[in-house]
Design a protein around this motif. Structure first.
Motif, PDB file in Angstrom:
ATOM      1  N   PRO A 196       0.629   8.782  14.083  1.00 13.27           N
ATOM      2  CA  PRO A 196      -0.599   8.611  14.874  1.00 13.27           C
ATOM      3  C   PRO A 196      -0.572   7.362  15.740  1.00 13.27           C
ATOM      4  O   PRO A 196      -1.185   7.330  16.816  1.00 13.27           O
ATOM      5  CB  PRO A 196      -1.696   8.525  13.805  1.00 13.27           C
ATOM      6  N   HIS A 300      -3.281  -1.556  14.732  1.00 11.69           N
ATOM      7  CA  HIS A 300      -3.166  -0.424  13.805  1.00 11.69           C
ATOM      8  C   HIS A 300      -2.703  -0.921  12.441  1.00 11.69           C
ATOM      9  O   HIS A 300      -1.599  -1.487  12.321  1.00 11.69           O
ATOM     10  CB  HIS A 300      -2.171   0.609  14.336  1.00 11.69           C
ATOM     11  N   ILE A 302      -1.546   0.260   8.754  1.00 15.77           N
ATOM     12  CA  ILE A 302      -1.019   1.457   8.098  1.00 15.77           C
ATOM     13  C   ILE A 302      -0.912   1.206   6.599  1.00 15.77           C
ATOM     14  O   ILE A 302      -0.091   0.402   6.144  1.00 15.77           O
ATOM     15  CB  ILE A 302       0.361   1.839   8.660  1.00 15.77           C
ATOM     16  N   LYS A 328     -10.387   5.054   6.463  1.00 15.77           N
ATOM     17  CA  LYS A 328      -9.750   5.575   7.674  1.00 15.77           C
ATOM     18  C   LYS A 328     -10.780   6.029   8.691  1.00 15.77           C
ATOM     19  O   LYS A 328     -10.698   5.699   9.886  1.00 15.77           O
ATOM     20  CB  LYS A 328      -8.825   6.733   7.289  1.00 15.77           C
ATOM     21  N   TRP A 332     -11.975   4.283  12.134  1.00 14.73           N
ATOM     22  CA  TRP A 332     -11.815   5.125  13.326  1.00 14.73           C
ATOM     23  C   TRP A 332     -13.051   5.044  14.211  1.00 14.73           C
ATOM     24  O   TRP A 332     -12.947   4.911  15.443  1.00 14.73           O
ATOM     25  CB  TRP A 332     -11.565   6.570  12.896  1.00 14.73           C
ATOM     26  N   HIS A 342      -7.581   0.186  14.086  1.00 15.14           N
ATOM     27  CA  HIS A 342      -7.364   1.528  13.544  1.00 15.14           C
ATOM     28  C   HIS A 342      -6.803   1.404  12.124  1.00 15.14           C
ATOM     29  O   HIS A 342      -6.022   0.492  11.836  1.00 15.14           O
ATOM     30  CB  HIS A 342      -6.377   2.312  14.407  1.00 15.14           C
ATOM     31  N   HIS A 344      -4.852   3.680   9.125  1.00 18.24           N
ATOM     32  CA  HIS A 344      -4.123   4.924   8.884  1.00 18.24           C
ATOM     33  C   HIS A 344      -3.653   4.997   7.433  1.00 18.24           C
ATOM     34  O   HIS A 344      -3.284   3.980   6.836  1.00 18.24           O
ATOM     35  CB  HIS A 344      -2.906   5.025   9.805  1.00 18.24           C
ATOM     36  N   ASN A 346      -1.562   8.183   5.960  1.00 19.00           N
ATOM     37  CA  ASN A 346      -1.047   9.549   5.934  1.00 19.00           C
ATOM     38  C   ASN A 346      -0.070   9.736   4.779  1.00 19.00           C
ATOM     39  O   ASN A 346       1.016   9.150   4.786  1.00 19.00           O
ATOM     40  CB  ASN A 346      -0.335   9.883   7.248  1.00 19.00           C
TER      41      ASN A 346
END
Length: 402
Positions: A196, A300, A302, A328, A332, A342, A344, A346
């Motif tokens: 992303p 970002h 993560i 998340k 967002w 951001h 993330h 995943n």
């Protein structure tokens, strides 16, 4: 009359509050359901093979949760081969990851981690048989892959695996086949975690070189993450590592190394485009409360969905497991309005396509597996104990067959 009006007004306010609370509950449940759906289906769509009682094989298996001593070398039935889309692989080597010892030492729902369970998910080996609809592999091909992380009793530390051909790839040709087992889970974790972020970067290119921080750069995910960020994303890479391991991470592509034992990364690093964090229990709060990431919805963060290496209550906490998925969406919304960063998270899933890319990068000399040491199959419990110390540089392999 006035009292009645006051009561009516109070009831109206209470009703509005209840409606708002219910709306929030519905939204939270909906978001969690959405995230859990993709988490579960990413693995459950590849059902495990049945047993073939006619043939036996050796496997490193545990029948109960506990310390590393619960892992025993046993003879168990081989997986039956093959459905139309499956292949039978004779395993040469396997690799273990933190998820292996965390599943071993914590009770899990039967649907997620059924017992008895063979440990390990990363494997490399040769194809011995293919299903009738398999066209991309032939007997004798050298392959590597990652098994689904939930829903199966099978694991990688066994002499044969049966797996859907779509989540396997031809192994890199430029390295020994046994070393390929060090790549799947960490490689797919890094690539899928950055997906992303890369999508946003491609739609909003900048002239300056991107800056990426890879936490715990000498670990399994970290060693691959540094190479991926430096060589594939062409980013300027910073990492955290001990002084002893600073040379290793620099050789992999890190231009800035923060000795986490002497410095706080948030005091020396600022204005980064992305942070890949595998030490979230220590670093997430410090990262988000500092100026490490670019503000204004540009940075970002993560979360690799990990927990401390040492045994702790968070590993079995449903609240802790689900919290990142809610964060998340909160972040967002903030980033969408130009605030904050951001966020993330995943979860990694098997992917033959991802492994094909990784094999190409290895053969092009862009990334390589970093292996700390290997253990014999009979020493799998010792391998777990060593990995749990948190001292491994790169990956730990298990030699399954000759």
């Amino acid at each position: 009359l006035k009292g009645c009006l006051k009561d009516t007004a109070a009831m109206g306010v209470l009703g509005s509050v209840v409606k708002i609370l219910l709306l929030h509950v519905v939204v939270v449940v909906g978001l969690l359901g959405y995230e859990l759906y993709f988490l579960v289906t990413g693995h459950s769509k590849y059902p495990g093979a049945a047993e073939d009682p006619e043939f036996k094989m050796n496997a490193a298996q545990f029948t109960e949760v506990g310390d590393a001593s619960v892992i025993k070398l046993r003879q168990i039935p081989r997986p039956a081969c093959c459905s139309d889309t499956q292949i039978l692989v004779k395993v040469l080597s396997a690799a273990i990851n933190p998820v292996d010892f965390k599943q071993r030492r914590n009770p899990n729902p039967e649907q997620m981690v059924p017992l008895p369970k063979v440990t390990g998910y990363d494997f490399a080996g040769t194809v011995e048989k293919i299903g009738t609809n398999v066209r991309s592999f032939r007997d004798g091909d050298a392959v590597y892959g990652m098994l689904p992380l939930m829903g199966q009793r099978w694991g990688a530390v066994q002499e044969y695996v049966v797996v859907d051909h779509s989540i396997v790839a031809h192994a890199p040709k430029s390295i020994p086949l046994r070393e390929a087992a060090a790549l799947p889970l960490v490689g797919l974790t890094v690539v899928q975690s950055f997906e992303p972020v890369v999508k946003v970067w491609r739609s909003n290119p900048i002239e300056q070189q991107r800056k990426v921080l890879i936490q715990a750069g000498a670990g399994g995910v970290g060693t691959f993450g540094i190479q991926y960020a430096a060589q594939i994303l062409n980013a300027s890479v910073a990492t955290t590592a001990s002084a002893k391991k600073s040379g290793i991470v620099k050789d992999l592509g890190a231009s800035v190394v923060v000795n986490y034992r002497e410095q706080k990364f948030e005091e020396v690093l600022t204005d980064y485009d992305a942070v890949l964090d595998v030490v979230t229990q220590e670093y997430e709060e410090r990262t988000l409360a500092s100026a490490v990431l670019k503000p204004g919805g540009k940075g970002h963060y993560i979360n690799v969905l990990s927990t401390d290496w040492k045994e702790n209550d968070r590993e079995s906490s449903v609240v802790f497991a689900l919290a990142p998925f809610l964060k998340k969406w909160v972040y967002w919304a903030l980033a969408l309005s130009g605030r904050g960063v951001h966020y993330h998270c995943n979860p990694v899933a098997p992917s033959g396509e991802g492994l094909r890319h990784i094999a190409d990068w290895v053969d092009a000399g862009l990334v390589k597996p970093i292996i700390d040491r290997s253990f014999e199959m009979s020493e799998t419990a010792k391998a777990h104990e060593y990995l749990e110390t948190g001292r491994a540089t790169g990956k730990v392999l298990i030699d399954v067959s000759q």
